[in-house]
Motif scaffolding. Structure first.
Motif, mmCIF file in Angstrom:
data_model
loop_
_atom_site.group_PDB
_atom_site.id
_atom_site.type_symbol
_atom_site.label_atom_id
_atom_site.label_comp_id
_atom_site.label_asym_id
_atom_site.label_seq_id
_atom_site.Cartn_x
_atom_site.Cartn_y
_atom_site.Cartn_z
ATOM 1 N N THR A 15 33.962 0.898 -17.065
ATOM 2 C CA THR A 15 33.527 0.280 -18.441
ATOM 3 C C THR A 15 34.907 -0.269 -19.013
ATOM 4 O O THR A 15 36.063 -0.011 -18.765
ATOM 5 C CB THR A 15 33.302 1.716 -19.708
ATOM 6 N N PHE A 16 34.667 -1.197 -20.174
ATOM 7 C CA PHE A 16 35.708 -1.883 -20.702
ATOM 8 C C PHE A 16 35.582 -1.589 -22.267
ATOM 9 O O PHE A 16 34.278 -1.593 -22.628
ATOM 10 C CB PHE A 16 35.464 -3.307 -20.447
ATOM 11 N N GLY A 17 36.499 -1.636 -23.098
ATOM 12 C CA GLY A 17 36.514 -1.495 -24.363
ATOM 13 C C GLY A 17 36.186 -0.174 -24.701
ATOM 14 O O GLY A 17 36.171 0.733 -23.925
ATOM 15 N N GLY A 43 25.388 -11.429 -6.549
ATOM 16 C CA GLY A 43 24.747 -11.222 -7.924
ATOM 17 C C GLY A 43 25.279 -12.297 -8.653
ATOM 18 O O GLY A 43 26.125 -13.088 -8.511
ATOM 19 N N GLU A 44 24.435 -12.620 -9.810
ATOM 20 C CA GLU A 44 24.835 -13.648 -10.685
ATOM 21 C C GLU A 44 26.248 -13.492 -11.340
ATOM 22 O O GLU A 44 26.544 -12.595 -11.388
ATOM 23 C CB GLU A 44 23.709 -14.261 -11.611
ATOM 24 N N SER A 45 26.764 -14.493 -11.959
ATOM 25 C CA SER A 45 27.790 -14.398 -12.792
ATOM 26 C C SER A 45 27.834 -13.289 -13.920
ATOM 27 O O SER A 45 26.789 -13.292 -14.511
ATOM 28 C CB SER A 45 28.044 -15.691 -13.425
ATOM 29 N N SER A 47 27.838 -10.172 -13.237
ATOM 30 C CA SER A 47 26.996 -8.905 -12.670
ATOM 31 C C SER A 47 27.987 -7.810 -12.382
ATOM 32 O O SER A 47 27.579 -6.856 -12.251
ATOM 33 C CB SER A 47 26.121 -9.340 -11.527
ATOM 34 N N GLY A 48 29.231 -8.270 -12.492
ATOM 35 C CA GLY A 48 30.385 -6.988 -12.049
ATOM 36 C C GLY A 48 30.932 -6.969 -10.568
ATOM 37 O O GLY A 48 31.536 -5.959 -10.086
ATOM 38 N N LYS A 49 30.608 -8.264 -9.801
ATOM 39 C CA LYS A 49 31.099 -8.221 -8.672
ATOM 40 C C LYS A 49 32.574 -7.946 -8.402
ATOM 41 O O LYS A 49 33.327 -7.274 -7.620
ATOM 42 C CB LYS A 49 30.673 -9.491 -7.811
ATOM 43 N N THR A 50 33.382 -8.884 -9.337
ATOM 44 C CA THR A 50 34.948 -8.881 -9.155
ATOM 45 C C THR A 50 35.267 -7.544 -9.800
ATOM 46 O O THR A 50 36.107 -7.181 -9.277
ATOM 47 C CB THR A 50 35.466 -10.077 -9.858
ATOM 48 N N THR A 51 34.755 -6.899 -10.740
ATOM 49 C CA THR A 51 35.191 -5.500 -11.154
ATOM 50 C C THR A 51 35.073 -4.583 -10.083
ATOM 51 O O THR A 51 35.800 -3.687 -9.979
ATOM 52 C CB THR A 51 34.102 -5.318 -12.297
ATOM 53 N N ILE A 52 33.904 -4.694 -9.372
ATOM 54 C CA ILE A 52 33.933 -3.483 -8.439
ATOM 55 C C ILE A 52 35.217 -3.884 -7.230
ATOM 56 O O ILE A 52 35.734 -2.938 -6.951
ATOM 57 C CB ILE A 52 32.938 -3.676 -7.460
ATOM 58 N N ASP A 176 36.887 -12.480 -2.546
ATOM 59 C CA ASP A 176 35.980 -12.721 -3.775
ATOM 60 C C ASP A 176 35.766 -14.219 -4.017
ATOM 61 O O ASP A 176 36.580 -14.939 -4.395
ATOM 62 C CB ASP A 176 36.885 -12.191 -4.924
ATOM 63 N N GLU A 177 34.457 -14.565 -3.631
ATOM 64 C CA GLU A 177 34.113 -15.740 -3.484
ATOM 65 C C GLU A 177 34.976 -16.760 -2.906
ATOM 66 O O GLU A 177 35.516 -17.779 -3.676
ATOM 67 C CB GLU A 177 33.602 -16.353 -4.924
ATOM 68 N N PRO A 178 35.432 -16.599 -1.927
ATOM 69 C CA PRO A 178 36.779 -17.491 -1.126
ATOM 70 C C PRO A 178 36.483 -18.736 -1.040
ATOM 71 O O PRO A 178 37.514 -19.617 -0.759
ATOM 72 C CB PRO A 178 37.171 -16.656 0.138
HETATM 73 N N1 LIG Z 1 39.189 -7.165 -18.381
HETATM 74 C C1 LIG Z 1 37.826 -7.204 -18.691
HETATM 75 N N2 LIG Z 1 37.975 -6.661 -20.186
HETATM 76 C C2 LIG Z 1 36.642 -6.669 -20.788
HETATM 77 N N3 LIG Z 1 35.511 -7.214 -20.269
HETATM 78 C C3 LIG Z 1 35.472 -7.668 -19.114
HETATM 79 C C4 LIG Z 1 36.772 -7.692 -18.085
HETATM 80 N N4 LIG Z 1 36.637 -8.074 -16.910
HETATM 81 C C5 LIG Z 1 35.456 -8.242 -16.774
HETATM 82 N N5 LIG Z 1 34.849 -8.080 -17.816
HETATM 83 C C6 LIG Z 1 33.349 -8.036 -18.152
HETATM 84 O O1 LIG Z 1 32.476 -7.253 -16.918
HETATM 85 C C7 LIG Z 1 31.537 -7.956 -16.702
HETATM 86 C C8 LIG Z 1 31.411 -8.168 -15.205
HETATM 87 O O2 LIG Z 1 32.471 -9.352 -14.773
HETATM 88 P P1 LIG Z 1 32.872 -9.702 -13.410
HETATM 89 O O3 LIG Z 1 34.171 -10.501 -13.411
HETATM 90 O O4 LIG Z 1 32.905 -8.368 -12.509
HETATM 91 O O5 LIG Z 1 31.625 -10.552 -12.926
HETATM 92 P P2 LIG Z 1 31.327 -11.424 -11.304
HETATM 93 O O6 LIG Z 1 30.000 -10.724 -10.937
HETATM 94 O O7 LIG Z 1 32.456 -11.255 -10.709
HETATM 95 O O8 LIG Z 1 31.031 -12.735 -12.153
HETATM 96 P P3 LIG Z 1 31.446 -14.259 -11.508
HETATM 97 O O9 LIG Z 1 30.564 -14.418 -10.540
HETATM 98 O O10 LIG Z 1 31.430 -15.187 -12.599
HETATM 99 O O11 LIG Z 1 32.765 -14.094 -11.092
HETATM 100 C C9 LIG Z 1 31.198 -9.461 -17.491
HETATM 101 O O12 LIG Z 1 30.430 -9.410 -18.550
HETATM 102 C C10 LIG Z 1 32.873 -9.655 -18.008
HETATM 103 O O13 LIG Z 1 32.712 -10.402 -19.199
#
Ligand SMILES: Nc1ncnc2c1ncn2[C@@H]1O[C@H](COP(=O)(O)OP(=O)(O)OP(=O)(O)O)[C@@H](O)[C@H]1O
Ligand SMILES: [Mg+2]
Length: 311
Positions: A15-17, A43-45, A47-52, A176-178
């Motif tokens: 979670t963020f915030g 998954g689309e932009s 969606s949380g991929k980079t976060t994982i 990550d999307e290299p």
């Molecule tokens: N440091 C952060 N603080 C607050 N919200 C964040 C942070 N990092 C990511 N988010 C939010 O978390 C959600 C997932 O972000 P993430 O970067 O994981 O997406 P993604 O699937 O990698 O997208 P993309 O394909 O655009 O790279 C988004 O809504 C993003 O705004």
């Protein structure tokens, strides 16, 4: 034969915030990555991929669930020794080669910074030799060492990012999307490079992308994520031919096919999450065929299974 699990993600939540601004970016994600495989996360932009990926890397904290690497829990508080091992053995190739390199540092420093952190006593001679080899491994000239990132093209910058990961001799790489930021002409080069490295060094990959077009060729298994929730996961062939979740189907409909006639008549599927009725019949992560998982409630599971039998 039981396959060796390298990474296990269990009920992961990020979670963020805080309080009313709290935003759940990853909800109860579950998957395992086997040693030596290429596991895709699509998954689309947003969606949380980079976060994982960043949660596994320990760059961001997790708010629920567990992440295991080689059987040891690596999220939350861990020993210094395990932290050092994770820093060495898990590397990330970052999404944006324009933003991920330190513009003020020379390639020499960028590529070996991580190495110097884990091998504090490394001699200058050995360090230089390792940087040279890493640059050669990714098809760059050793003399590039003394240049700055702005002197390189996007594709070359991405190779610098890969060299920086490889020099650590990692067991696991989160890519990550290299290739997303690269020209079509150099995408294949970077993909082949990653695949050569996998063969040579038995590296395991978590490969992140936002569509299935390239994924289907390079991954062994794929997990599909929608708004922080993993909705389907299966072996790549199974997922391409027997997807059941409407979001996966929508992603599949967007893959270009070689037949132009077919392409012109094709209808792109639009995914509407409102079709699910989850008020009473709650969804769960269910295995509907061996190794094929879907986020579905009972009614959907029955329907998906009937659909599969017909196919
Ligand atoms: N440091 C952060 N603080 C607050 N919200 C964040 C942070 N990092 C990511 N988010 C939010 O978390 C959600 C997932 O972000 P993430 O970067 O994981 O997406 P993604 O699937 O990698 O997208 P993309 O394909 O655009 O790279 C988004 O809504 C993003 O705004
Ligand atoms: Mg991303």
């Amino acid at each position: 034969m039981e396959r060796e699990v390298l990474v296990k993600v269990k009920d992961l939540e990020v979670t963020f915030g805080e309080h009313r601004k709290k935003y759940v970016a990853v909800k109860k994600a579950n998957f395992e990555i086997y040693k030596g495989e290429t596991f895709g996360l699509v998954g689309e932009s947003g969606s949380g991929k980079t976060t994982i990926g960043r949660a596994i890397m320990r760059i961001i904290p997790t708010s629920g669930g567990e992440i295991y690497y080689k059987g040891e829990k690596i999220n939350g508080k861990i020993s210094r020794e395990l932290d050092r091992r994770v820093i060495k053995e898990i590397q990330m190739i970052f999404q944006d080669p324009q933003a991920s390199l330190n513009e003020r540092a020379k390639v020499d420093y960028i590529v070996s910074e991580g190495l110097m952190n884990i091998q504090k006593g490394i001699s200058e001679k050995e360090r230089k030799a390792k940087v040279e080899q890493a640059l050669l491994d990714v098809g760059l000239l050793p003399e590039f060492m003394s240049r700055f990132p702005h002197e390189f093209s996007g594709g070359q910058r991405q190779r610098i990012g890969i060299a920086r990961a490889l020099i650590m001799e990692p067991d696991f790489i989160i890519a990550d999307e290299p290739i997303s930021a690269l020209d079509v002409s150099i995408r294949a080069q970077v993909l082949n490079l990653l695949s050569d490295m996998q063969k040579k060094r038995q590296i395991t990959y978590l490969f992140i992308a936002h569509d299935l077009s390239v994924m289907r060729y390079i991954t062994d298994r794929i997990a599909v994520i929608h708004k922080g929730e993993i909705v389907e996961m299966a072996e790549t062939e199974e997922l391409i031919t027997h997807a059941v979740h409407p979001y996966t189907k929508a992603l599949l409909s967007a893959i270009p096919m070689p037949d132009p006639q077919y392409e012109r008549q094709k209808k792109l599927l639009v995914y509407n999450p409102a079709i699910h009725c989850y008020e009473i019949d709650k969804p769960e992560w269910r295995e509907i065929r061996p190794g094929h998982f879907v986020w579905a409630n009972e009614e959907e599971t029955a329907r998906y299974q009937a659909e599969m039998q017909q196919a």
